[in-house]
Design a protein around this motif. Structure first.
Motif, PDB file in Angstrom:
ATOM      1  N   ASP A 153       0.815  -1.220   0.000  1.00  0.00           N
ATOM      2  CA  ASP A 153       0.000   0.000   0.000  1.00  0.00           C
ATOM      3  C   ASP A 153       0.848   1.271   0.000  1.00  0.00           C
ATOM      4  O   ASP A 153       0.410   2.308   0.511  1.00  0.00           O
ATOM      5  CB  ASP A 153      -0.967   0.013   1.191  1.00  0.00           C
ATOM      6  CG  ASP A 153      -2.161   0.941   0.951  1.00  0.00           C
ATOM      7  OD1 ASP A 153      -2.560   1.091  -0.222  1.00  0.00           O
ATOM      8  OD2 ASP A 153      -2.674   1.524   1.920  1.00  0.00           O
ATOM      9  N   LEU A 154       2.042   1.190  -0.589  1.00  0.00           N
ATOM     10  CA  LEU A 154       2.848   2.400  -0.730  1.00  0.00           C
ATOM     11  C   LEU A 154       2.115   3.429  -1.580  1.00  0.00           C
ATOM     12  O   LEU A 154       2.022   4.604  -1.215  1.00  0.00           O
ATOM     13  CB  LEU A 154       4.204   2.091  -1.355  1.00  0.00           C
ATOM     14  CG  LEU A 154       5.103   3.321  -1.546  1.00  0.00           C
ATOM     15  CD1 LEU A 154       5.685   3.762  -0.209  1.00  0.00           C
ATOM     16  CD2 LEU A 154       6.220   3.047  -2.542  1.00  0.00           C
ATOM     17  N   GLN A 211      -0.521   5.652  -0.055  1.00  0.00           N
ATOM     18  CA  GLN A 211      -0.097   6.921   0.549  1.00  0.00           C
ATOM     19  C   GLN A 211      -0.090   8.044  -0.484  1.00  0.00           C
ATOM     20  O   GLN A 211      -0.537   9.163  -0.211  1.00  0.00           O
ATOM     21  CB  GLN A 211       1.298   6.773   1.143  1.00  0.00           C
ATOM     22  CG  GLN A 211       1.431   5.827   2.313  1.00  0.00           C
ATOM     23  CD  GLN A 211       2.850   5.870   2.858  1.00  0.00           C
ATOM     24  OE1 GLN A 211       3.364   6.922   3.223  1.00  0.00           O
ATOM     25  NE2 GLN A 211       3.498   4.713   2.903  1.00  0.00           N
ATOM     26  N   ARG A 245      -2.411  11.471  -0.662  1.00  0.00           N
ATOM     27  CA  ARG A 245      -1.822  12.805  -0.802  1.00  0.00           C
ATOM     28  C   ARG A 245      -2.421  13.536  -2.013  1.00  0.00           C
ATOM     29  O   ARG A 245      -2.605  14.751  -1.978  1.00  0.00           O
ATOM     30  CB  ARG A 245      -0.302  12.694  -0.954  1.00  0.00           C
ATOM     31  CG  ARG A 245       0.429  12.089   0.229  1.00  0.00           C
ATOM     32  CD  ARG A 245       0.623  13.061   1.357  1.00  0.00           C
ATOM     33  NE  ARG A 245       1.592  14.101   1.049  1.00  0.00           N
ATOM     34  CZ  ARG A 245       1.850  15.132   1.865  1.00  0.00           C
ATOM     35  NH1 ARG A 245       1.196  15.247   3.017  1.00  0.00           N
ATOM     36  NH2 ARG A 245       2.742  16.047   1.536  1.00  0.00           N
ATOM     37  N   ILE A 290       6.149  10.863   1.163  1.00  0.00           N
ATOM     38  CA  ILE A 290       5.547   9.732   1.868  1.00  0.00           C
ATOM     39  C   ILE A 290       6.618   8.909   2.575  1.00  0.00           C
ATOM     40  O   ILE A 290       7.809   9.080   2.345  1.00  0.00           O
ATOM     41  CB  ILE A 290       4.766   8.826   0.885  1.00  0.00           C
ATOM     42  CG1 ILE A 290       5.709   8.269  -0.191  1.00  0.00           C
ATOM     43  CG2 ILE A 290       3.592   9.580   0.266  1.00  0.00           C
ATOM     44  CD1 ILE A 290       5.092   7.208  -1.065  1.00  0.00           C
ATOM     45  N   ARG A 291       6.152   8.001   3.421  1.00  0.00           N
ATOM     46  CA  ARG A 291       7.050   7.113   4.163  1.00  0.00           C
ATOM     47  C   ARG A 291       7.357   5.876   3.328  1.00  0.00           C
ATOM     48  O   ARG A 291       6.452   5.254   2.777  1.00  0.00           O
ATOM     49  CB  ARG A 291       6.412   6.692   5.486  1.00  0.00           C
ATOM     50  CG  ARG A 291       6.024   7.851   6.385  1.00  0.00           C
ATOM     51  CD  ARG A 291       5.419   7.353   7.695  1.00  0.00           C
ATOM     52  NE  ARG A 291       4.395   6.333   7.472  1.00  0.00           N
ATOM     53  CZ  ARG A 291       3.136   6.602   7.154  1.00  0.00           C
ATOM     54  NH1 ARG A 291       2.749   7.865   6.980  1.00  0.00           N
ATOM     55  NH2 ARG A 291       2.267   5.632   6.989  1.00  0.00           N
TER      56      ARG A 291
END
Length: 223
Positions: A25-26, A29, A33, A85-86
């Motif tokens: 699920d990168l 994110q 945004r 993002i992380r």
């Protein structure tokens, strides 16, 4: 190599949800945004921002392309915001690094994101040194996949013959233009968003739920 792939000299891969599992699920994110950016830009609530975002995505290929056309959004500002993002959800994929290295010929990335973001993702996966070049949204002159112009600019920039190339993407709709110019296609059918397009044998040559498994299979056949 499988007889159907013996002609492939250029291995071209999409980035998001293709070189890493959609389950991480990168891109979720990034998607969130984008919704926030649309909401701030237009002064609308989250549900309406989401609707507008997805409308642009379906009609223009990317949210960015739609916002540039309708609101003159600066692509650099947009991409810097949505890619903030992380990356901790990604881990090094040693198997994929090994398998991509074993493919004969050139290895390339073709993404609707930008190169700085792509390099962050690749480095996190351990793939930072695996690809010769990246063709990003700036290089496409902001005409994203699945617009035909994006594929022409990619093959010209990479100086590759489409008939000797394979393109892998998680979105079935992005394979149709690749097939139209003569590329062999691989659908990474891993549950990510398909943009309303059903996969068809007319433009999907190969299909897998896991890129690593598929590469392992074709390299075993080669051995």
């Amino acid at each position: 190599m499988l007889p159907a792939l013996a002609h492939v000299r250029n291995w071209v891969f999409d980035l998001d949800n293709t070189l890493y599992p959609a389950t991480s699920d990168l891109f979720g994110q990034v998607d969130a945004r984008m919704t926030a950016f649309v909401g701030d830009l237009l002064g609308v609530e989250a549900d309406e921002a989401r609707r507008i975002q997805k409308q642009h995505f379906h009609e223009h290929g990317t949210t960015l392309s739609g916002l540039m056309r309708t609101h003159g959004v600066d692509p650099h500002a947009f991409l810097a915001y949505v890619h903030d993002i992380r990356m901790e959800v990604l881990a090094e994929d040693k198997r994929l690094v090994r398998l991509i290295a074993a493919l004969p010929g050139r290895k390339l990335v073709f993404t609707n994101g930008d190169e700085p973001y792509a390099r962050r993702v690749l480095d996190r996966l351990g793939l930072g040194g695996s690809f010769e070049r990246i063709h990003d949204i700036h290089a496409c002159a902001y005409q994203p996949k699945p617009h035909a112009a994006a594929y022409r600019s990619m093959t010209e920039a990479f100086a590759i013959d489409a008939a000797e190339s394979l393109f892998a993407d998680d979105m079935a709709r992005n394979l149709a233009p690749a097939k139209a110019i003569g590329m062999t296609t691989l659908w990474v059918d891993n549950g990510s968003e398909q943009a309303g397009a059903s996969a068809s044998n007319d433009f999907v040559d190969h299909r897998t739920a896991d890129l690593g498994d598929w590469l392992e299979h074709i390299l075993e056949e080669r051995a």
